[in-house]
Design a protein around this motif. Structure first.
Motif, PDB file in Angstrom:
ATOM      1  N   VAL A   6       0.865  -1.190   0.000  1.00  0.00           N
ATOM      2  CA  VAL A   6       0.000   0.000   0.000  1.00  0.00           C
ATOM      3  C   VAL A   6       0.892   1.227   0.000  1.00  0.00           C
ATOM      4  O   VAL A   6       1.902   1.275   0.707  1.00  0.00           O
ATOM      5  CB  VAL A   6      -0.982   0.048   1.206  1.00  0.00           C
ATOM      6  CG1 VAL A   6      -1.929  -1.141   1.189  1.00  0.00           C
ATOM      7  CG2 VAL A   6      -0.271   0.161   2.541  1.00  0.00           C
ATOM      8  N   ASN A   7       0.520   2.194  -0.829  1.00  0.00           N
ATOM      9  CA  ASN A   7       1.224   3.470  -0.845  1.00  0.00           C
ATOM     10  C   ASN A   7       0.339   4.494  -0.136  1.00  0.00           C
ATOM     11  O   ASN A   7      -0.737   4.841  -0.621  1.00  0.00           O
ATOM     12  CB  ASN A   7       1.511   3.904  -2.284  1.00  0.00           C
ATOM     13  CG  ASN A   7       2.262   5.231  -2.346  1.00  0.00           C
ATOM     14  OD1 ASN A   7       2.342   5.951  -1.336  1.00  0.00           O
ATOM     15  ND2 ASN A   7       2.804   5.566  -3.497  1.00  0.00           N
ATOM     16  N   ALA A   8       0.808   4.943   1.016  1.00  0.00           N
ATOM     17  CA  ALA A   8      -0.008   5.823   1.865  1.00  0.00           C
ATOM     18  C   ALA A   8       0.189   7.297   1.548  1.00  0.00           C
ATOM     19  O   ALA A   8      -0.485   8.152   2.122  1.00  0.00           O
ATOM     20  CB  ALA A   8       0.340   5.563   3.328  1.00  0.00           C
ATOM     21  N   SER A   9       1.108   7.607   0.633  1.00  0.00           N
ATOM     22  CA  SER A   9       1.388   9.028   0.379  1.00  0.00           C
ATOM     23  C   SER A   9       0.220   9.684  -0.362  1.00  0.00           C
ATOM     24  O   SER A   9      -0.191   9.211  -1.427  1.00  0.00           O
ATOM     25  CB  SER A   9       2.656   9.174  -0.469  1.00  0.00           C
ATOM     26  OG  SER A   9       2.824  10.538  -0.797  1.00  0.00           O
ATOM     27  N   PRO A  10      -0.296  10.802   0.170  1.00  0.00           N
ATOM     28  CA  PRO A  10      -1.421  11.463  -0.507  1.00  0.00           C
ATOM     29  C   PRO A  10      -1.035  12.083  -1.848  1.00  0.00           C
ATOM     30  O   PRO A  10      -1.905  12.413  -2.647  1.00  0.00           O
ATOM     31  CB  PRO A  10      -1.863  12.543   0.498  1.00  0.00           C
ATOM     32  CG  PRO A  10      -0.685  12.776   1.366  1.00  0.00           C
ATOM     33  CD  PRO A  10       0.074  11.476   1.421  1.00  0.00           C
ATOM     34  N   THR A  11       0.275  12.243  -2.104  1.00  0.00           N
ATOM     35  CA  THR A  11       0.673  12.825  -3.396  1.00  0.00           C
ATOM     36  C   THR A  11       0.682  11.770  -4.509  1.00  0.00           C
ATOM     37  O   THR A  11       0.899  12.105  -5.681  1.00  0.00           O
ATOM     38  CB  THR A  11       2.061  13.493  -3.311  1.00  0.00           C
ATOM     39  OG1 THR A  11       3.025  12.506  -2.934  1.00  0.00           O
ATOM     40  CG2 THR A  11       2.081  14.627  -2.298  1.00  0.00           C
ATOM     41  N   MET A  12       0.478  10.536  -4.135  1.00  0.00           N
ATOM     42  CA  MET A  12       0.370   9.410  -5.075  1.00  0.00           C
ATOM     43  C   MET A  12       1.470   9.432  -6.159  1.00  0.00           C
ATOM     44  O   MET A  12       2.633   9.457  -5.820  1.00  0.00           O
ATOM     45  CB  MET A  12      -1.047   9.351  -5.650  1.00  0.00           C
ATOM     46  CG  MET A  12      -2.056   9.055  -4.553  1.00  0.00           C
ATOM     47  SD  MET A  12      -3.661   8.557  -5.167  1.00  0.00           S
ATOM     48  CE  MET A  12      -4.366  10.139  -5.569  1.00  0.00           C
ATOM     49  N   ARG A  13       1.077   9.466  -7.458  1.00  0.00           N
ATOM     50  CA  ARG A  13       2.077   9.322  -8.532  1.00  0.00           C
ATOM     51  C   ARG A  13       3.096  10.460  -8.572  1.00  0.00           C
ATOM     52  O   ARG A  13       4.154  10.340  -9.157  1.00  0.00           O
ATOM     53  CB  ARG A  13       1.388   9.238  -9.906  1.00  0.00           C
ATOM     54  CG  ARG A  13       0.731   7.920 -10.120  1.00  0.00           C
ATOM     55  CD  ARG A  13       0.089   7.779 -11.487  1.00  0.00           C
ATOM     56  NE  ARG A  13      -0.893   6.718 -11.421  1.00  0.00           N
ATOM     57  CZ  ARG A  13      -0.570   5.424 -11.403  1.00  0.00           C
ATOM     58  NH1 ARG A  13       0.683   5.056 -11.508  1.00  0.00           N
ATOM     59  NH2 ARG A  13      -1.498   4.505 -11.300  1.00  0.00           N
ATOM     60  N   ARG A  14       2.775  11.617  -7.988  1.00  0.00           N
ATOM     61  CA  ARG A  14       3.706  12.750  -8.019  1.00  0.00           C
ATOM     62  C   ARG A  14       4.784  12.618  -6.944  1.00  0.00           C
ATOM     63  O   ARG A  14       5.745  13.377  -6.932  1.00  0.00           O
ATOM     64  CB  ARG A  14       2.938  14.071  -7.790  1.00  0.00           C
ATOM     65  CG  ARG A  14       2.085  14.507  -8.956  1.00  0.00           C
ATOM     66  CD  ARG A  14       1.403  15.837  -8.653  1.00  0.00           C
ATOM     67  NE  ARG A  14       0.429  15.719  -7.565  1.00  0.00           N
ATOM     68  CZ  ARG A  14       0.549  16.297  -6.371  1.00  0.00           C
ATOM     69  NH1 ARG A  14       1.592  17.052  -6.091  1.00  0.00           N
ATOM     70  NH2 ARG A  14      -0.377  16.127  -5.453  1.00  0.00           N
ATOM     71  N   GLY A  15       4.614  11.683  -6.026  1.00  0.00           N
ATOM     72  CA  GLY A  15       5.454  11.662  -4.828  1.00  0.00           C
ATOM     73  C   GLY A  15       6.702  10.799  -4.946  1.00  0.00           C
ATOM     74  O   GLY A  15       6.826   9.956  -5.840  1.00  0.00           O
ATOM     75  N   GLN A  44     -11.645   4.410   0.272  1.00  0.00           N
ATOM     76  CA  GLN A  44     -12.496   4.979   1.313  1.00  0.00           C
ATOM     77  C   GLN A  44     -12.160   4.244   2.619  1.00  0.00           C
ATOM     78  O   GLN A  44     -12.531   3.083   2.793  1.00  0.00           O
ATOM     79  CB  GLN A  44     -13.967   4.769   0.904  1.00  0.00           C
ATOM     80  CG  GLN A  44     -14.970   5.405   1.828  1.00  0.00           C
ATOM     81  CD  GLN A  44     -14.769   6.909   1.953  1.00  0.00           C
ATOM     82  OE1 GLN A  44     -14.668   7.595   0.932  1.00  0.00           O
ATOM     83  NE2 GLN A  44     -14.672   7.402   3.177  1.00  0.00           N
ATOM     84  N   ILE A  45     -11.387   4.912   3.473  1.00  0.00           N
ATOM     85  CA  ILE A  45     -10.984   4.264   4.735  1.00  0.00           C
ATOM     86  C   ILE A  45     -11.192   5.258   5.880  1.00  0.00           C
ATOM     87  O   ILE A  45     -10.451   6.233   6.012  1.00  0.00           O
ATOM     88  CB  ILE A  45      -9.492   3.827   4.719  1.00  0.00           C
ATOM     89  CG1 ILE A  45      -9.183   2.954   3.498  1.00  0.00           C
ATOM     90  CG2 ILE A  45      -9.124   3.114   6.009  1.00  0.00           C
ATOM     91  CD1 ILE A  45      -7.721   2.565   3.361  1.00  0.00           C
ATOM     92  N   SER A  46     -12.195   5.010   6.702  1.00  0.00           N
ATOM     93  CA  SER A  46     -12.446   5.902   7.843  1.00  0.00           C
ATOM     94  C   SER A  46     -11.549   5.513   9.012  1.00  0.00           C
ATOM     95  O   SER A  46     -11.140   4.359   9.128  1.00  0.00           O
ATOM     96  CB  SER A  46     -13.905   5.786   8.282  1.00  0.00           C
ATOM     97  OG  SER A  46     -14.732   6.142   7.215  1.00  0.00           O
ATOM     98  N   PRO A  47     -11.267   6.467   9.892  1.00  0.00           N
ATOM     99  CA  PRO A  47     -10.460   6.129  11.071  1.00  0.00           C
ATOM    100  C   PRO A  47     -11.173   5.120  11.975  1.00  0.00           C
ATOM    101  O   PRO A  47     -12.403   5.066  11.994  1.00  0.00           O
ATOM    102  CB  PRO A  47     -10.314   7.476  11.804  1.00  0.00           C
ATOM    103  CG  PRO A  47     -10.656   8.511  10.806  1.00  0.00           C
ATOM    104  CD  PRO A  47     -11.601   7.894   9.829  1.00  0.00           C
ATOM    105  N   PHE A  92       4.525   8.232  10.854  1.00  0.00           N
ATOM    106  CA  PHE A  92       3.785   7.868   9.647  1.00  0.00           C
ATOM    107  C   PHE A  92       2.767   8.946   9.293  1.00  0.00           C
ATOM    108  O   PHE A  92       2.171   9.558  10.180  1.00  0.00           O
ATOM    109  CB  PHE A  92       3.024   6.558   9.859  1.00  0.00           C
ATOM    110  CG  PHE A  92       3.880   5.332   9.699  1.00  0.00           C
ATOM    111  CD1 PHE A  92       4.633   5.133   8.549  1.00  0.00           C
ATOM    112  CD2 PHE A  92       3.932   4.371  10.685  1.00  0.00           C
ATOM    113  CE1 PHE A  92       5.423   4.005   8.385  1.00  0.00           C
ATOM    114  CE2 PHE A  92       4.724   3.237  10.527  1.00  0.00           C
ATOM    115  CZ  PHE A  92       5.465   3.062   9.378  1.00  0.00           C
ATOM    116  N   CYS A  93       2.550   9.160   8.007  1.00  0.00           N
ATOM    117  CA  CYS A  93       1.464  10.061   7.586  1.00  0.00           C
ATOM    118  C   CYS A  93       0.136   9.425   8.039  1.00  0.00           C
ATOM    119  O   CYS A  93       0.051   8.211   8.278  1.00  0.00           O
ATOM    120  CB  CYS A  93       1.497  10.278   6.080  1.00  0.00           C
ATOM    121  SG  CYS A  93       1.180   8.822   5.097  1.00  0.00           S
ATOM    122  N   ALA A  94      -0.881  10.246   8.144  1.00  0.00           N
ATOM    123  CA  ALA A  94      -2.157   9.802   8.722  1.00  0.00           C
ATOM    124  C   ALA A  94      -2.779   8.639   7.946  1.00  0.00           C
ATOM    125  O   ALA A  94      -3.383   7.735   8.534  1.00  0.00           O
ATOM    126  CB  ALA A  94      -3.126  10.977   8.768  1.00  0.00           C
TER     127      ALA A  94
END
Ligand SMILES: Cc1cc2nc3c(=O)[nH]c(=O)nc-3n(C[C@H](O)[C@H](O)[C@H](O)COP(=O)(O)O)c2cc1C
Length: 242
Positions: A6-15, A44-47, A92-94
């Motif tokens: 899993v890639n958790a970075s919100p910047t996705m392909r730009r990151g 879609q993943i809620s805390p 870790f990022c959120a």
């Protein structure tokens, strides 16, 4: 070897997380692994709500039936799980933390003592080995210490094997192919080799991890270069500036 990443970075392909993870997965495929990766930002993943109904009311099932239902099953089926995430505020990022919290339905609430240390039992008979792919902006490797330690602890608590970490501090050096072609190529080769090692031996060697994380500049030069970069971002009101 079945690898689920899993890639958790919100910047996705730009990151930079994406750049590094793709090299690792390319190497893993070359080493014969089957590979699946997903961007958490697209799910879609809620805390976690902390209700623990997944422990006491209907063991193994979360009250929130979102994309984590499928992702938990995919995690459980893998031989190796790769968590790819940037360092945010020293941890870790959120998105990564939310994913990890939502694995809790896989755990049995009962305690047991392992080597004099409290652990939960697991509902799963077999937990995938876990490896880390992570990047950060500062240039010292110790900025990644907390995410490495977190991953190690998680392996201990989930009764599974730590498969090692592919780490890249000063992450934006991965974009400097034109200025530093040989150095960037060396890091890219090492990242691919790390993936191959994961596929073939189930873990990343210390030598390969060291090559991925190799320093590019003396730290004072890095600070000067980074400040020029931020000046350009401020001028263009954009990150990255071009
Ligand atoms: C909110 C936020 C917090 C960050 N905190 C740190 C930090 O504590 N230490 C560090 O070295 N880099 C930090 N960074 C830099 C990122 O780790 C780095 O830019 C990384 O490349 C981001 O991942 P990405 O390229 O996949 O977007 C932070 C970035 C953001 C956006």
């Amino acid at each position: 070897m079945d690898i689920f990443a899993v890639n958790a970075s919100p910047t996705m392909r730009r990151g930079m997380t994406h750049r590094l993870l793709e090299l690792v997965l390319e190497g893993a495929r070359a080493g014969g692994a089957t590979v699946e990766s997903v961007f958490l930002q697209k799910q879609q993943i809620s805390p976690c709500l902390g209700c623990l109904k997944c422990w006491v009311a209907h063991p193994g099932r979360c009250v929130q039936d979102d994309d984590m239902t499928r992702l938990r099953q995919r995690f459980a089926a893998a031989d190796l799980f790769l968590l790819a995430a940037p360092v945010y505020v020293d941890g870790f990022c959120a998105q990564a933390k939310t994913f990890l919290d939502r694995l809790i339905p896989l755990v049995d609430p009962h305690f047991e003592l392992v080597d004099g240390h409290c652990r939960h039992k697991m509902l799963l008979e077999r937990v995938p080995a876990i490896g880390l792919v992570s990047v950060c902006g500062f240039s010292e490797l110790d900025n990644l210490d907390l995410v490495v330690e977190h991953t190690r602890r998680m392996c201990r608590n989930l009764h599974t094997r730590y498969a090692g970490a592919v780490l890249r501090p000063a992450s934006r050096v991965l974009t400097m192919k034109q200025a530093l072609p040989e150095k960037v190529a060396a890091v890219e080769r090492a990242a691919r080799r790390a993936g191959r090692e994961l596929a073939e031996r189930g873990e990343v060697s210390t030598a390969t991890a060291g090559e991925v994380a190799q320093p590019f500049f003396p730290v004072d030069l890095y600070v000067d270069g980074a400040n020029l970069f931020w000046d350009r971002c401020l001028e263009k009101k954009r990150f990255p500036p071009e």
